[in-house]
Write an enzyme that holds these catalytic residues in place. Structure first.
Site, mmCIF file in Angstrom:
data_model
loop_
_atom_site.group_PDB
_atom_site.id
_atom_site.type_symbol
_atom_site.label_atom_id
_atom_site.label_comp_id
_atom_site.label_asym_id
_atom_site.label_seq_id
_atom_site.Cartn_x
_atom_site.Cartn_y
_atom_site.Cartn_z
ATOM 1 N N HIS A 300 54.360 8.529 28.930
ATOM 2 C CA HIS A 300 53.445 7.901 30.028
ATOM 3 C C HIS A 300 52.342 7.054 28.843
ATOM 4 C CE1 HIS A 300 49.817 7.770 32.932
ATOM 5 N NE2 HIS A 300 49.147 7.333 31.692
ATOM 6 N N GLU A 301 52.341 7.675 27.864
ATOM 7 C CA GLU A 301 51.406 6.969 26.826
ATOM 8 C C GLU A 301 51.989 5.797 26.082
ATOM 9 O OE1 GLU A 301 48.106 7.333 26.816
ATOM 10 O OE2 GLU A 301 48.346 9.015 28.222
ATOM 11 N N HIS A 304 51.955 2.421 27.723
ATOM 12 C CA HIS A 304 50.811 1.662 27.660
ATOM 13 C C HIS A 304 50.943 0.855 26.440
ATOM 14 C CE1 HIS A 304 48.510 3.405 30.852
ATOM 15 N NE2 HIS A 304 48.302 4.389 30.297
ATOM 16 N N ASP A 315 46.851 1.485 34.504
ATOM 17 C CA ASP A 315 46.824 2.983 35.419
ATOM 18 C C ASP A 315 46.130 2.825 36.807
ATOM 19 O OD1 ASP A 315 47.497 4.932 33.260
ATOM 20 O OD2 ASP A 315 45.553 4.811 32.491
#
Length: 370
Positions: A300-301, A304, A315
């Site tokens: 997920h990170e 970004h 998000d």
């Protein structure tokens, strides 16, 4: 990717995207200009029921999170704050806000603290997305929100005088290599994230179109190719533990971790940091569909970080229910959509040769696998 640790501790949300019942609670956000780049948001519960929601990553969050999007000549201005992944259960009371029907709250913030507005001129501000709602401190659904579009004239000199929320770290001091149990946990998470991302890339490019539609709301070849390319980029970054395009901290270099935050990313610096509960709360890999774990949190990170694949994700929504209610354009840029899709895509079993080397590997550091 370099792994380090501190020595000391959009406007089209609704259009064609949702089929919400008429009585579904919503939050209406009214943006007004206070002074130059200082903005006030008034958030109102327009529904007929009391709602309790997570205000982290939303208005009332004291951290430099993305509350609004800024545009100059239809091009989004780069956000220089943090993007973080939150717990979905066991949330602390101070992370929650309850609004009765018709009730409001206000939040003032300076957009120049998380964006370079020193050019001045006309800037358009708006926001939309989903806020997680909770039952017994556990995320149980979502509530949509949308704002008006606010146009302001920015005084360049005043904007330049606004302190930046995040100062760049002095990387010459207080930085050392990961070690011990956190080094081992992160090394495992990176390997698992790479494996999940590779499997998800294959599923995105040539897997079930029905399943791809479930998460990304389209089966167009261009979208499938883009999603697969981002997953491959994440797999590549996670596979390189001594070099790469991001810097990964085993602990919190800026002080933005709390009891509800698993990890966060500073996209403008391509920096990722794990929080304490990343290690104490999350399993290495979950056996439950759409649950959180270390591997998908790391994945997920990575999405970004624009250096991994540009543009970096946002998000717009958290969790399966909210993420699968997004439009196709938002799902394509929603970090949790990638984590959820990867979570539901089991990686292929490793070859016997790979297993053999893993059994012989006793190094808890960051040397490459054979």
């Amino acid at each position: 990717m370099k792994v380090t640790i501190l020595a000391s501790a959009i406007l089209a949300l609704i259009n064609g995207a949702l089929a919400l019942p008429a009585n579904t609670p919503t939050l209406d956000v009214t943006l007004t200009q206070v002074d130059n780049t200082r903005i006030k948001a008034t958030v109102k519960n327009t529904g007929n029921e009391k709602v309790t929601f997570v205000h982290l990553n939303f208005f009332q969050d004291a951290a430099p999170v993305k509350k609004v999007s800024l545009f100059r000549n239809a091009t989004e201005v780069e956000f220089t704050g943090i993007k973080r992944r939150l717990l979905t259960e066991g949330l602390s009371d101070d992370a929650l806000t309850t609004l009765a029907p018709g009730a409001t709250f206000e939040d003032e913030f300076d957009v120049a603290s998380t964006a370079d507005l020193t050019e001045g001129g006309t800037v358009t501000i708006r926001t939309d997305g989903f806020v997680p709602i909770t039952t017994d401190r556990k995320v149980s659904g979502y509530i949509p929100y949308q704002s008006n579009e606010l146009e302001i004239e920015v005084d360049a000199a005043k904007a330049a005088a606004v302190p930046q929320a995040i100062k760049l770290l002095d990387r010459r001091t207080k930085v050392a290599s990961c070690s011990g149990s956190r080094a081992s946990a992160l090394s495992t998470a990176l390997r698992n994230a790479a494996s999940l991302a590779n499997a998800a890339a294959s599923a995105a490019s040539s897997g079930s179109s029905t399943r791809f539609q479930e998460y990304f709301k389209t089966t167009s070849s261009s979208t499938r190719n883009t999603v697969a390319a981002r997953f491959r980029a994440v797999a590549s970054e996670a596979s390189s533990q001594s070099s790469g395009k991001t810097t990964y901290y085993c602990t919190d270099p800026y002080g933005y971790c709390d009891s509800n935050t698993l990890a966060y990313t500073l996209p403008s610096s391509n920096l990722i940091a794990n929080c304490d509960i990343y290690y104490s709360y999350l399993p290495a890999l979950t056996s439950s569909c759409h649950a959180q774990d270390q591997a998908t949190t790391t994945l997920h990170e990575f999405t970004h970080a624009p250096a991994v694949y540009s543009p970096g994700t946002d998000d717009y929504a958290y969790g399966y229910r909210a993420s699968t209610a997004l439009s196709a354009s938002q799902a394509l840029l929603n970090a949790d959509t990638y984590a959820l899709f990867a979570n539901g895509t089991p990686p292929p079993p490793p070859s016997p040769l790979h297993i053999h080397f893993q059994m012989l590997d006793t190094n808890n550091g960051y040397s490459r696998e054979p």
